[in-house]
Scaffold this active site. Structure first.
Site, mmCIF file in Angstrom:
data_model
loop_
_atom_site.group_PDB
_atom_site.id
_atom_site.type_symbol
_atom_site.label_atom_id
_atom_site.label_comp_id
_atom_site.label_asym_id
_atom_site.label_seq_id
_atom_site.Cartn_x
_atom_site.Cartn_y
_atom_site.Cartn_z
ATOM 1 N N ASP A 194 0.838 -1.008 0.136
ATOM 2 C CA ASP A 194 0.049 -0.001 -0.086
ATOM 3 C C ASP A 194 0.794 1.235 0.099
ATOM 4 O O ASP A 194 2.148 1.195 0.266
ATOM 5 C CB ASP A 194 -0.937 0.088 1.227
ATOM 6 C CG ASP A 194 -2.307 0.757 1.130
ATOM 7 O OD1 ASP A 194 -3.247 0.580 1.588
ATOM 8 O OD2 ASP A 194 -2.063 1.862 -0.093
HETATM 9 C C1 GLC Z 1 -4.301 4.210 -0.548
HETATM 10 C C2 GLC Z 1 -5.069 3.283 -0.079
HETATM 11 C C3 GLC Z 1 -5.139 2.060 -1.360
HETATM 12 C C4 GLC Z 1 -4.646 2.905 -2.679
HETATM 13 C C5 GLC Z 1 -3.494 3.400 -2.481
HETATM 14 C C6 GLC Z 1 -3.118 4.220 -3.820
HETATM 15 O O1 GLC Z 1 -3.908 4.994 0.598
HETATM 16 O O2 GLC Z 1 -5.016 2.632 0.985
HETATM 17 O O3 GLC Z 1 -6.236 1.409 -1.288
HETATM 18 O O4 GLC Z 1 -5.043 1.988 -3.502
HETATM 19 O O5 GLC Z 1 -3.365 4.081 -1.527
HETATM 20 O O6 GLC Z 1 -3.984 5.517 -3.733
#
Ligand code: GLC
Length: 733
Positions: free
Chosen positions: A233
């Site tokens: 993430d």
């Molecule tokens: C965010 C989310 C994830 C997302 C990623 C990119 O913090 O937790 O679901 O796809 O970062 O934006």
């Protein structure tokens, strides 16, 4: 490209080129290796559509017109359809548009189990039951990936709250992990053949999920045979050595110090320092690059044979509207006020700011720059076509903009600050009266509510019909925050109660992404409809249901408790936790808890009414296989539409162990079928229950087991309404 050619490619890459491939060099992309024909790997959010375009290295939207896209029903709405075919068509559209926007991976679907109704991201997920999630995630993944785009199923694993999501350490039993929190991911990998998995921000048993040896190497790769890419993430990596050794392939984050990412220069420094021997390090780096190249190969990124994508087209509108239609859940229709008769309604009053509000731009990373969004107010005008005078009264004052990540002054997206722990919290309650950041705002809110409420009540007196559209917005259903409770904001409870006093026939419609507390007025409401953030066609679909063009067939993918205090995690004081959060409720999540411990709810899991009536009877079962390795049972039953109009029933089969040797939930969903029947039509339905329908995870044996003995098969309309029962017996464990 053959495996040999991929190995040859790897052998030609320099160490620096390999390192460049395994960490972000922009908000959503990694570097390619032009000299060898390896393209950059481009990702984009999210579960509700392809997110707007940002500058490559800054959280600044570029603000051009080419990134208007489809706004899909949120995953909870999709789950509420209980329709696997719609899951497939929704995934297919998402993949088509991701390809159309030149993306290689769409960061979707989100499938974390709804452990509490308060999780801010519940709207992005598929509810509380691992079987329903497993059945809906597979077609979504297949639909996405048929477009030569990788899915990225998230967030792996046990990411069930937003409060302290970046570092909260989840303590959960192996049994609950295996029976509740992992099955959706297992199905996505084993059945869906997902090419991407996103690690969760949180820790599990002391280690960050994004570099968790047990999760990524043991379970995902060795046990499940995952061959795709593991992506962190954004900002979920915290340790270079763990990231190098524990199965992470690609590190992404929100900061622009790309060369300082844990899997960038620090890896090279670690090798040079001898902290990790060169041979091991190089082998691990090659493994990551191999996973990436294998996925690129499967997506035809290396051979020029790749499918082109597209944007929203005519057939997509129809598919989106059908999904939205089938997501609407009819919860009450006591006096059969619904469907409304347009011939008898010359003056319709629509009350509630959610009738007029668009939700696509909010929610955090699931935000969507939608081509259009039909609100309920627009949908009603579209449907009634000018023959009915439609009066709109907001009824309550809401000056929130419905997007806590909205662009700040310098046009920066709130995600740039999402790694600041203060931004991952539990919101203050909207009670008493209003959640306001300042006394001035609170005063204005209360004052304006008074005026709006009076106007609405006045207008309600002489309207032929009154529809209330309230609920939540993405100021409450949002990434980065959990709700403090299930209260409706903006003093809606008071407005609804007073509306019902003036007009008991008011049709109460709630638009939200998670359960809300309706106790203040529920018993006085004869008519109640729940519509989710159901995408760009949501408003017309809702109007079609309210006026009977569509017979509702949505069923709740999650229990609606009477209060958040009844939710097991909250009742046990295990939410949201502190440094640690212990899942003390264990496997007793959702109906598994309310059912087993006989806790009353507002509406049970699987609940949903129709404008027609279905009778489900005659359940019978036959054991087809009963060996240690394999079990299968054929269960059949009859469904009849005894009402006056066509409709769809969702037949649910729950399994209950009559004499459990270990503590088990009183029953568990293990099969379902959505059946469309004309008025008067009847059909026999047969389903096969395989071994996994009868297993539980035995921690000592560290595996799923079936005990010999008797099992009840329950035919149900929802978790509280069992309409027929039969029994089967396994002679063998
Ligand atoms: C965010 C989310 C994830 C997302 C990623 C990119 O913090 O937790 O679901 O796809 O970062 O934006």
């Amino acid at each position: 490209m053959t495996k040999e050619k991929i190995e040859k490619l790897i052998a030609q890459l320099t160490l620096q080129e390999k390192i460049d491939m395994i960490h972000g060099c922009g908000c959503f992309t990694t570097k390619g290796v032009e000299r060898l024909g390896i393209p950059p790997f481009k990702t984009s959010d999210g579960p509700r559509g392809v997110r707007k375009e940002f500058e490559t290295t800054k959280w600044k939207e570029i603000g051009l017109s080419f990134d208007f896209v489809s706004y899909l029903p949120c995953n909870t709405a999709l789950a509420a359809t209980w329709n696997r075919a719609l899951a497939y068509s929704t995934g297919r559209l998402l993949g088509k548009e991701a390809r159309g926007r030149g993306k290689d991976m769409i960061l979707a679907p989100g499938i974390n189990i709804m452990r509490t109704p308060l999780c801010g991201r519940s709207f992005e997920y598929m509810g509380e039951d691992p079987y329903l999630v497993s059945e809906m995630v597979v077609p979504v993944v297949q639909g996405i990936e048929e477009n030569d785009v990788s899915s990225c199923v998230k967030h792996f694993a046990a990411n069930n709250q937003e409060t302290r999501r970046l570092d909260v350490d989840v303590e959960v039993s192996e049994r609950a992990l295996r029976e509740i929190y992992l099955p959706g991911f297992e199905a996505a990998v084993k059945k869906g053949k997902a090419k991407g998995i996103m690690g969760a921000y949180n820790k599990l048993r002391g280690t960050h999920c994004c570099h968790h040896d047990y999760l990524l190497n043991e379970i995902l790769r060795k046990e499940w045979g995952f061959e795709g890419i593991t992506v962190s993430d954004w900002g979920g990596v915290h340790d270079t050595k763990e990231a190098l050794l524990n199965g992470l392939d690609m590190e992404m984050s929100v900061t622009d110090n790309f060369d300082e990412y844990y899997m960038a220069e620090p890896i090279i420094r670690m090798i040079e320092s001898g902290e990790v021997d060169k041979k091991t390090a190089y082998a691990k780096i090659d493994e990551k690059v191999r996973h990436i190249l294998n996925v690129m190969n499967k997506l035809h990124m290396l051979d020029g044979e790749r499918k082109a994508g597209g944007y929203n087209d005519y057939e997509d509108k129809a598919a989106l509207r059908q999904t939205a239609r089938e997501s609407v859940v009819l919860l009450k229709n006591d006096k059969e006020i619904l469907p409304l008769d347009r011939k008898k309604i010359k003056k319709l009053l629509v009350v509630g700011e959610n009738a007029n509000r668009q939700h696509a731009p909010g929610g955090g990373s699931a935000e969507i720059k939608s081509l259009y969004e039909i609100t309920p107010l627009l949908g009603l005008n579209m449907l009634l076509g000018g023959n009915t005078e439609i009066i709109y009264k907001p009824g309550y004052f809401n000056e929130d903009i419905g997007n806590i990540w909205a662009n700040t002054g310098d046009n920066e997206n709130g995600q740039a600050d999402s790694l600041n722990q203060d931004n991952n919290t539990t919101q203050s309650s909207p009670e008493p009266d209003v959640k306001a950041k300042s006394e001035e705002k609170k005063r204005r809110q209360t004052e304006m509510n008074e005026i709006y409420r009076r106007e609405a009540l006045e207008a309600a007196r002489d309207a032929d019909a009154v529809i209330f559209v309230g609920g939540l917005t993405h100021d409450y259903d949002t990434e980065g925050q959990d709700r403090a409770d299930m209260k409706l904001p903006y003093e809606q409870d008071r407005l609804i109660s007073e509306l019902l006093q003036v007009r008991p026939d008011t049709v109460i419609t709630l638009v939200a992404g998670s359960p809300v507390d309706m106790s203040a007025w529920l018993e006085n409401a004869d008519t109640l409809v729940y519509s989710w953030y159901a995408g760009m066609e949501g408003g017309i679909a809702l109007a079609e249901v309210l006026f009977g063009d569509v017979n509702p067939s949505g069923h709740l993918p999650e229990t609606f408790p009477l209060s958040e205090k009844d939710c097991p995690a909250v009742a046990l004081g295990e939410f949201p936790g502190g440094d640690k959060v212990s899942y003390g409720e264990d496997i007793f999540v959702g109906y598994r808890y309310y059912d087993t411990y006989d806790v009353a709810t507002a509406f049970p899991f699987g609940y949903g009414l129709s404008y027609t009536d279905f009778v489900m009877t005659g359940i019978r079962a036959e054991v087809l296989e009963d060996t240690a390795e394999s079990k299968s049972v054929k269960v059949s039953f009859d469904v009849s539409n005894i009402g006056s109009r066509a409709g769809a029933a969702v037949a649910q089969i729950y399994v209950a162990d009559k004499c459990p040797k270990v503590k088990k939930a009183s029953k568990e969903l293990k099969a379902f079928e959505k059946i469309y029947l004309e008025a008067g039509e009847a059909r026999e339905v047969s389903l096969i229950l395989e071994r996994e329908a009868f297993t539980y995870f035995d921690e000592e044996a560290h595996g799923f087991k079936v005990d010999a003995g008797s099992y009840m098969l329950l035919l149900a309309k929802n978790a509280d309404e069992i309409v027929d029962i039969t029994e089967i017996e396994f002679k063998n464990s």
